[in-house]
Design a protein around this motif. Sequence first.
Motif, PDB file in Angstrom:
ATOM      1  N   LYS A  65       0.840  -1.205   0.000  1.00  0.00           N
ATOM      2  CA  LYS A  65       0.000   0.000   0.000  1.00  0.00           C
ATOM      3  C   LYS A  65       0.880   1.262   0.000  1.00  0.00           C
ATOM      4  CE  LYS A  65      -4.080  -1.800  -0.056  1.00  0.00           C
ATOM      5  NZ  LYS A  65      -4.815  -1.710  -1.323  1.00  0.00           N
ATOM      6  N   MET A  66       1.983   1.220   0.755  1.00  0.00           N
ATOM      7  CA  MET A  66       2.859   2.401   0.822  1.00  0.00           C
ATOM      8  C   MET A  66       3.540   2.654  -0.529  1.00  0.00           C
ATOM      9  SD  MET A  66       4.319   1.562   4.642  1.00  0.00           S
ATOM     10  CE  MET A  66       5.746   2.596   4.676  1.00  0.00           C
ATOM     11  N   GLU A  68       0.334   2.760  -3.568  1.00  0.00           N
ATOM     12  CA  GLU A  68      -0.724   3.766  -3.452  1.00  0.00           C
ATOM     13  C   GLU A  68      -0.308   4.966  -2.606  1.00  0.00           C
ATOM     14  OE1 GLU A  68      -4.554   1.873  -2.661  1.00  0.00           O
ATOM     15  OE2 GLU A  68      -3.792   0.068  -3.634  1.00  0.00           O
ATOM     16  N   TRP A 115       0.356   5.249   0.516  1.00  0.00           N
ATOM     17  CA  TRP A 115      -0.207   5.355   1.862  1.00  0.00           C
ATOM     18  C   TRP A 115       0.906   5.663   2.861  1.00  0.00           C
ATOM     19  CZ3 TRP A 115      -4.373   1.200   3.371  1.00  0.00           C
ATOM     20  CH2 TRP A 115      -5.380   1.178   2.407  1.00  0.00           C
ATOM     21  N   THR A 116       0.524   6.288   3.993  1.00  0.00           N
ATOM     22  CA  THR A 116       1.500   6.464   5.071  1.00  0.00           C
ATOM     23  C   THR A 116       1.595   5.149   5.842  1.00  0.00           C
ATOM     24  OG1 THR A 116      -0.181   7.137   6.655  1.00  0.00           O
ATOM     25  CG2 THR A 116       0.919   8.918   5.391  1.00  0.00           C
ATOM     26  N   ASP A 151      -1.472   4.775   8.186  1.00  0.00           N
ATOM     27  CA  ASP A 151      -2.718   4.353   7.530  1.00  0.00           C
ATOM     28  C   ASP A 151      -2.655   2.872   7.148  1.00  0.00           C
ATOM     29  OD1 ASP A 151      -3.852   6.774   7.764  1.00  0.00           O
ATOM     30  OD2 ASP A 151      -3.422   7.444   5.713  1.00  0.00           O
ATOM     31  N   ALA A 152      -1.481   2.444   6.675  1.00  0.00           N
ATOM     32  CA  ALA A 152      -1.330   1.046   6.259  1.00  0.00           C
ATOM     33  C   ALA A 152      -1.493   0.112   7.453  1.00  0.00           C
ATOM     34  CB  ALA A 152       0.033   0.842   5.596  1.00  0.00           C
ATOM     35  N   THR A 206      -5.213  -0.086   8.582  1.00  0.00           N
ATOM     36  CA  THR A 206      -6.028  -0.941   7.695  1.00  0.00           C
ATOM     37  C   THR A 206      -5.668  -2.416   7.880  1.00  0.00           C
ATOM     38  OG1 THR A 206      -6.106   0.875   6.134  1.00  0.00           O
ATOM     39  CG2 THR A 206      -6.755  -1.275   5.291  1.00  0.00           C
TER      40      THR A 206
END
Length: 428
Positions: free
Chosen positions: A169-170, A173, A175-176, A179-180, A183
Motif C-alpha cells: 500500500k505504501m 498507493e 499510503w503512510t 494508515d497502512a 487498515t
Amino acid sequence: MTVKIALLGFGTVASGVPFLLKENTEKIVQAAQDEIVVAKVLVRNEEEESRLRAAGHDYHFVTDVNEILDDSEIAIVVELMGRIEPAKTFITRALQAGKHVVTANKDLLAVHGSELRQVASDNGVSLYYEAAVAGGIPILRTLVNSFASDKITRVLGVLNGTSNFMMTKMVDEGWTYEDALKTAQELGYAESDPTNDVEGIDAAYKAVILSQFAFGMTIDFENVAHKGISGITPEDVAVAQKLGYVIKLVGDIQETRSGLSAEVSPTFLPKNHPLASINGVMNAVFVESIGIGESMFYGPGAGQKPTATSVVADIIRIVRRLKDRTVGKAFNEFSRPVQLAAPEDVKSAYYFSIEADKTSENLLRLVELFNSEQVSFKQIVQPTSEEETTRFVVVTDVMSKAQLDQVSAKLTESAEFRILNTFKVLGA
Ligand code: HSE
C-alpha cells in the motif's frame, strides 16, 4: 480404525481443521488410511464454549488441558493457541504423555524448538509444524523431501503478510505507514500486538526455522539480525521507485565460506526480481541452490483455510506413519553444527539516506569517508524534490557487513552527517 485428535485453541486456524476433515474426507482417509476425528477441543473458559456453541460448533469442549493430556485415546494434540506460554508447557506435557504434536507456533519453535524436538525424540513421538512458516505454502516438507539431493546456497523470503500488505500500500498507493497499519489491523492481518509483524520479529522467527530445514543449522533467534518497516519514509519509497526498485521486508539466509548469515531487513529489490511482484498479504520463499538453480514458492502466509491445510497435512502424515509403524521420526533430519558467517563474508550493496547540509564540501567529505573504508558509490541520487537540501542519498557498490559497520560508525561519529536510513540493495 479411527485416530482421535484434540485441538488446543479454537481460533481462526483451528476452526479450519474440522472444516477440511469434513469437506475432504475421502481423500484424507485414503492418504491417512484411517479416519481422523476431533475428539476434544480446549477452550479458555465456559464463556468461550457458550459463544462457540451458539455459533454452531458442536464439539466436546474442555477448559482443563488435563482432560486431553490424560486421555489415552487421543493420539495427536494440535496446538493452535500461539505465543510461548501456556503453549510450551502443554506441548511438552503432551509429548511426555506419548502424544504426537502438530503446531503452527513459529514463536515457540524459533525460541524453544531444540528443547521441544529433544522431548519429542526422547519420547519417540512426532513434532510437526509445516504451518509455522509461510502458513499455506508447503515449504518445509518440500525442503526436506524435494531438496534432499540439492545444496541450498541462499533462501530469500517475503515471510510476513502484514508488513508486505503495508509495504504494498505504501509503495503502490502512497499510503503512510500509519494508515497502512490501521487498515492491516482492521482487516485482521496484523497480530493483536503488531510489533512482531512490523519490526521483523515474526519474519525472523520464520528465518530461524527455515535455516534448520534449508541449511541444517539450528541458529539462535538472537543471531538473526532483524530490522522492521516502521522506519521507512515516503522519501525512501520514492527513491526506490525512481531507481527501479521495490522495498520489501525480506528474510535473507545465505551460506558463506565461513558460515551462515540470517537476517530480516527492508530490502531494495530490483523490479524484475521474482520477489518484487509478491504483493498484499501473500508470502513467497525464493530458493537458490546448486541443483535446481532458482525456484520460488508462492502462496498465502496466513488465513484460516491455507494454514489449516498445512496443519491437516501434518496430521495425515502422522496418522499414516502410525499405520506404517514409522512414527517418531524427526520432521527434519538434516543437521550440522552451527557456524555463523564472519561479517567480512556477508556482502551486499546498500542504500544510505544521510542528513547533512547539501554542500559540495560535504559531498566530498562523504565520498572520502566511504573511500576510507574502501567503499565506492554506485549512484549518488538526485533529490526527488527541488526543496530537498538536507539529504544525501547514495547507493554503494557491494561491501561487506564489516565495512558497513565501519562506515556507519564513522557517519555516526561525524559532526556533519546523520544516518536517516540504511537498507540492503539486492542485485545492484
Ligand atoms: N502475522 C503473521 C503475518 C501471520 O502477517 O504473516 C502468519 O504468521
